[in-house]
Scaffold this motif. Structure first.
Motif, PDB file in Angstrom:
ATOM      1  N   VAL A 122      -3.129   3.902  -2.287  1.00  0.00           N
ATOM      2  CA  VAL A 122      -3.217   2.791  -3.615  1.00  0.00           C
ATOM      3  C   VAL A 122      -2.731   1.647  -3.006  1.00  0.00           C
ATOM      4  O   VAL A 122      -1.630   1.167  -2.421  1.00  0.00           O
ATOM      5  CB  VAL A 122      -2.102   3.099  -4.507  1.00  0.00           C
ATOM      6  CG1 VAL A 122      -2.153   2.114  -5.786  1.00  0.00           C
ATOM      7  CG2 VAL A 122      -2.279   4.463  -5.133  1.00  0.00           C
ATOM      8  N   LEU A 123      -3.626   0.714  -2.801  1.00  0.00           N
ATOM      9  CA  LEU A 123      -3.594  -0.702  -2.432  1.00  0.00           C
ATOM     10  C   LEU A 123      -3.231  -1.768  -3.409  1.00  0.00           C
ATOM     11  O   LEU A 123      -4.280  -1.975  -4.419  1.00  0.00           O
ATOM     12  CB  LEU A 123      -4.872  -1.243  -1.510  1.00  0.00           C
ATOM     13  CG  LEU A 123      -4.772  -2.634  -0.754  1.00  0.00           C
ATOM     14  CD1 LEU A 123      -3.391  -2.815   0.086  1.00  0.00           C
ATOM     15  CD2 LEU A 123      -6.003  -2.718   0.007  1.00  0.00           C
ATOM     16  N   LEU A 124      -2.246  -2.692  -3.505  1.00  0.00           N
ATOM     17  CA  LEU A 124      -1.988  -3.597  -4.468  1.00  0.00           C
ATOM     18  C   LEU A 124      -1.921  -4.782  -3.919  1.00  0.00           C
ATOM     19  O   LEU A 124      -0.957  -5.355  -3.220  1.00  0.00           O
ATOM     20  CB  LEU A 124      -0.657  -3.347  -5.279  1.00  0.00           C
ATOM     21  CG  LEU A 124      -0.414  -1.958  -5.703  1.00  0.00           C
ATOM     22  CD1 LEU A 124       1.081  -1.276  -5.845  1.00  0.00           C
ATOM     23  CD2 LEU A 124      -1.380  -1.614  -7.097  1.00  0.00           C
ATOM     24  N   GLU A 150      -6.677  -1.076  -5.619  1.00  0.00           N
ATOM     25  CA  GLU A 150      -7.660  -0.409  -4.901  1.00  0.00           C
ATOM     26  C   GLU A 150      -7.236   0.884  -4.582  1.00  0.00           C
ATOM     27  O   GLU A 150      -6.342   1.073  -3.907  1.00  0.00           O
ATOM     28  CB  GLU A 150      -8.232  -1.135  -3.544  1.00  0.00           C
ATOM     29  CG  GLU A 150      -8.746  -2.643  -3.860  1.00  0.00           C
ATOM     30  CD  GLU A 150      -9.001  -3.264  -2.693  1.00  0.00           C
ATOM     31  OE1 GLU A 150      -9.310  -2.676  -1.467  1.00  0.00           O
ATOM     32  OE2 GLU A 150      -8.828  -4.759  -2.612  1.00  0.00           O
ATOM     33  N   ILE A 151      -7.961   2.047  -4.925  1.00  0.00           N
ATOM     34  CA  ILE A 151      -7.314   3.630  -4.853  1.00  0.00           C
ATOM     35  C   ILE A 151      -8.294   4.304  -4.037  1.00  0.00           C
ATOM     36  O   ILE A 151      -9.523   4.413  -4.473  1.00  0.00           O
ATOM     37  CB  ILE A 151      -6.980   3.887  -6.244  1.00  0.00           C
ATOM     38  CG1 ILE A 151      -6.059   3.117  -6.847  1.00  0.00           C
ATOM     39  CG2 ILE A 151      -6.594   5.396  -5.938  1.00  0.00           C
ATOM     40  CD1 ILE A 151      -5.739   3.625  -8.261  1.00  0.00           C
ATOM     41  N   GLU A 159       0.895  -1.176  -0.028  1.00  0.00           N
ATOM     42  CA  GLU A 159       0.092  -0.182   0.063  1.00  0.00           C
ATOM     43  C   GLU A 159       0.754   1.170  -0.058  1.00  0.00           C
ATOM     44  O   GLU A 159       1.874   1.469   0.990  1.00  0.00           O
ATOM     45  CB  GLU A 159      -1.028  -0.094   1.215  1.00  0.00           C
ATOM     46  CG  GLU A 159      -1.983   1.190   1.295  1.00  0.00           C
ATOM     47  CD  GLU A 159      -2.910   1.232   2.412  1.00  0.00           C
ATOM     48  OE1 GLU A 159      -3.670   2.043   2.326  1.00  0.00           O
ATOM     49  OE2 GLU A 159      -2.614   0.391   3.310  1.00  0.00           O
ATOM     50  N   ILE A 160       0.681   2.175  -0.969  1.00  0.00           N
ATOM     51  CA  ILE A 160       1.616   3.450  -1.116  1.00  0.00           C
ATOM     52  C   ILE A 160       0.781   4.573  -0.988  1.00  0.00           C
ATOM     53  O   ILE A 160      -0.473   4.714  -1.453  1.00  0.00           O
ATOM     54  CB  ILE A 160       2.163   3.456  -2.438  1.00  0.00           C
ATOM     55  CG1 ILE A 160       2.843   2.317  -2.911  1.00  0.00           C
ATOM     56  CG2 ILE A 160       2.965   4.869  -2.776  1.00  0.00           C
ATOM     57  CD1 ILE A 160       3.492   2.215  -4.201  1.00  0.00           C
ATOM     58  N   ALA A 161       1.174   5.408   0.149  1.00  0.00           N
ATOM     59  CA  ALA A 161       0.183   6.466   0.644  1.00  0.00           C
ATOM     60  C   ALA A 161      -0.219   7.287  -0.392  1.00  0.00           C
ATOM     61  O   ALA A 161      -1.515   7.695  -0.555  1.00  0.00           O
ATOM     62  CB  ALA A 161       0.964   7.343   1.611  1.00  0.00           C
ATOM     63  N   HIS A 162       0.623   7.949  -1.327  1.00  0.00           N
ATOM     64  CA  HIS A 162       0.001   8.423  -2.587  1.00  0.00           C
ATOM     65  C   HIS A 162       1.106   8.256  -3.816  1.00  0.00           C
ATOM     66  O   HIS A 162       2.351   8.351  -3.530  1.00  0.00           O
ATOM     67  CB  HIS A 162      -0.097   9.944  -2.240  1.00  0.00           C
ATOM     68  CG  HIS A 162       0.880  10.558  -1.814  1.00  0.00           C
ATOM     69  ND1 HIS A 162       1.790  11.378  -2.278  1.00  0.00           N
ATOM     70  CD2 HIS A 162       1.405  10.749  -0.347  1.00  0.00           C
ATOM     71  CE1 HIS A 162       2.961  11.713  -1.529  1.00  0.00           C
ATOM     72  NE2 HIS A 162       2.671  11.417  -0.287  1.00  0.00           N
ATOM     73  N   ILE A 163       0.503   8.455  -5.097  1.00  0.00           N
ATOM     74  CA  ILE A 163       1.380   8.385  -6.101  1.00  0.00           C
ATOM     75  C   ILE A 163       1.101   9.850  -6.800  1.00  0.00           C
ATOM     76  O   ILE A 163      -0.081   9.923  -7.460  1.00  0.00           O
ATOM     77  CB  ILE A 163       1.162   7.211  -6.829  1.00  0.00           C
ATOM     78  CG1 ILE A 163       1.672   5.840  -6.217  1.00  0.00           C
ATOM     79  CG2 ILE A 163       2.037   7.246  -8.272  1.00  0.00           C
ATOM     80  CD1 ILE A 163       1.376   4.666  -7.011  1.00  0.00           C
ATOM     81  N   ASP A 164       1.780  10.768  -6.770  1.00  0.00           N
ATOM     82  CA  ASP A 164       1.828  12.031  -7.388  1.00  0.00           C
ATOM     83  C   ASP A 164       2.064  11.867  -8.987  1.00  0.00           C
ATOM     84  O   ASP A 164       2.915  11.362  -9.637  1.00  0.00           O
ATOM     85  CB  ASP A 164       2.544  13.063  -7.009  1.00  0.00           C
ATOM     86  CG  ASP A 164       1.998  13.255  -5.531  1.00  0.00           C
ATOM     87  OD1 ASP A 164       1.557  14.384  -5.485  1.00  0.00           O
ATOM     88  OD2 ASP A 164       2.516  12.526  -4.849  1.00  0.00           O
ATOM     89  N   THR A 165       0.919  12.261  -9.964  1.00  0.00           N
ATOM     90  CA  THR A 165       1.223  12.214 -11.254  1.00  0.00           C
ATOM     91  C   THR A 165       0.965  13.560 -11.997  1.00  0.00           C
ATOM     92  O   THR A 165       0.353  14.414 -11.039  1.00  0.00           O
ATOM     93  CB  THR A 165       0.317  11.328 -12.299  1.00  0.00           C
ATOM     94  OG1 THR A 165      -1.047  11.717 -11.889  1.00  0.00           O
ATOM     95  CG2 THR A 165       0.131   9.866 -11.423  1.00  0.00           C
TER      96      THR A 165
END
Length: 475
Positions: A214-216, A237-238, A200-206
């Motif tokens: 972001v849960l993988l 799951e986002i 699980e990554i707290a945030h991915i900035d684009t």
């Protein structure tokens, strides 16, 4: 003995369930009136939204209430003893004991959801001034009820978690002007009760906005040579998805992640959409700038030890070429031509892989304590030989030309140690500069480090012949 037992349940979010959910937790007294006690509770929200709570056991000091059931709770945040029923089985309290319960959200901390539960009781003894207040039951969701009548369901739960912090970056395939980076992002690697794993990554900035939470989930874990890997293609799951992504409803995420021997997490996640083949978003956790190797360079000189001359004779001192090729950041393969061994076997070109470079632009050291030297010998028994104590010292001038070079190493010739030394000779015909003195394009790389023959759409990394590294944008 008649007792009044007041239940203060602090529940912050509403739990809407159609089947029982199970929580394992601990009773403890804020006033330290009794020792902590672990148990399990099953929670059901049934017909009309009414709640039923079934505790496997309730023990406050010497008072054992056994298995306790609270049924028909219409409003779990505020209800008195007449608005639901109470029953218990077992324990050490007789049938004559009377109970009174009250539920309240006075502290505003009520919680029963898919992850946790927080309940606070008040306990009074009749005809005494002694009170037990703020008796807390606090627990987390579990896939099994811990025995007895509370049973369990089949929803997987987290059994172990590791947390990491590193830089995160993202890149659209041909869609943005470069890599978007954000420092200090938290990621969690979790093991679940069904033996699957997640990141699980707290945030991915684009460039189109930030994805949060972001849960993988559903990754496969393997351990090889001290390195743990997590791989799989999953449906992400986002929690929060920027409006730009609303059109992409069939997102998939291909995950390749590893925890190295040093305990650092590295992950590459490629997001695609099954219904939109043109969509591709690549994200990196613990982002590293792509590796662009330095141009190979060679120096000529004399090799003392045992060599082969141009006419095929064997000698103890002959001309050789030493070539330096970077294979990873500050890791090189060094190759020597015309190497032989004392029994007359021509080894051809001998290569020493995994040699570490240290130093600076004026003097560099290339060293390896031991390893396997690969050769181009025709004899199959000499295709690979052990070596030890490899060291090369190279000096450079301001234009990156080689000004000095010495090297030494020892080859194991079937239990016979053969020592070699190399000395740079500027009169020997060889390439003795790192790059030519002009600005022509030598190599082109993508942002992911792939070498290409022409400029690609987006940002390219270009290395020129005079040693400069440039970022070139092609629209």
């Amino acid at each position: 003995m008649k007792k009044i037992f007041t239940l203060l349940v602090l529940l912050m979010t509403t739990l809407c369930v159609t089947a029982q959910q199970y929580y394992k937790g601990t009773f403890h007294s804020k006033l330290n009136e009794f020792s902590d006690y672990e148990t399990t509770v099953a929670v059901t929200q049934g017909e009309g939204g009414k709640y039923t709570l079934v505790f496997e056991s309730v023990i406050f000091g010497n008072d054992d209430f056994g298995k306790c059931t609270f049924a028909g709770i219409e409003n779990y945040k505020w209800a008195g003893g007449n608005s639901f029923t109470f029953s218990n089985e077992g324990g050490n309290l007789g049938a004559a004991t009377k109970y009174y319960f009250e539920l309240s959200d006075a502290l505003g901390k009520s919680t029963i959801d898919d992850e946790k539960i927080y309940i606070t009781f008040k306990y009074f003894q009749v005809n005494t001034t002694k009170e037990y207040r703020n008796v807390v039951f606090e627990g987390t969701r579990t896939s099994s009820g811990g025995g007895g009548g509370t049973g369990g369901d089949d929803k997987p739960t987290i059994t172990a978690t590791e947390q990491f912090t590193a830089d995160v970056a993202s890149e659209f395939q041909g869609g943005q002007s470069g890599v978007v980076k954000y420092p200090g992002v938290v990621a969690k690697v979790c093991e679940w009760s069904d033996k699957t794993h997640s990141i699980e990554i707290a945030h991915i900035d684009t460039e189109k906005g930030a994805m949060s939470g972001v849960l993988l989930k559903g990754l496969e874990k393997k351990t090889v040579d001290g390195e743990v890997t997590y791989t799989g293609t999953v449906e992400p799951e986002i929690e929060t998805l920027p409006n730009f992504y609303d059109a992409y409803v069939n997102l998939k995420a291909k995950v390749e992640a590893r925890i190295d021997e040093g305990g650092d997490l590295y992950a590459t996640i490629v997001f695609t959409d099954e219904s939109e083949p043109s969509f591709k978003l690549t994200a990196w956790f613990n982002y590293q700038e792509p590796f662009v190797p330095a141009d190979p360079f060679s120096v000529g000189g004399g090799l003392v030890g045992y060599t082969v001359t141009s006419d095929g004779d064997f000698s103890n001192n002959a001309t050789t070429i030493l070539t330096f090729t970077e294979t990873a950041k500050n890791v090189y393969t060094l190759s020597l031509t015309n190497v032989a061994i004392p029994n007359g076997v021509d080894l051809g070109t001998v290569s020493f892989e995994g040699v570490q470079r240290t130093g600076d632009d004026s003097e560099a050291s290339f060293t390896s304590k031991k390893g396997k030297a690969k050769t181009t010998a025709t004899h199959p028994s000499y295709k690979e030989l052990d070596y030890t104590d490899f060291e090369a010292i190279v000096g450079f001038d301001a234009e990156k030309k080689v000004t000095s070079c010495t090297a030494k190493f020892v080859i194991d010739n079937w239990d016979e140690s053969v020592a070699y030394t190399f000395n740079y000779d500027p009169t020997v015909s060889s390439v003795n500069t790192v790059v030519a003195a002009d600005g022509t394009v030598k190599h082109i790389y993508t942002l992911t480090g792939a070498k290409v023959t022409s400029l690609q759409r987006g940002v390219n990394i270009v290395r020129t012949a005079d040693g400069r590294t440039l970022k070139v944008l092609k629209k």
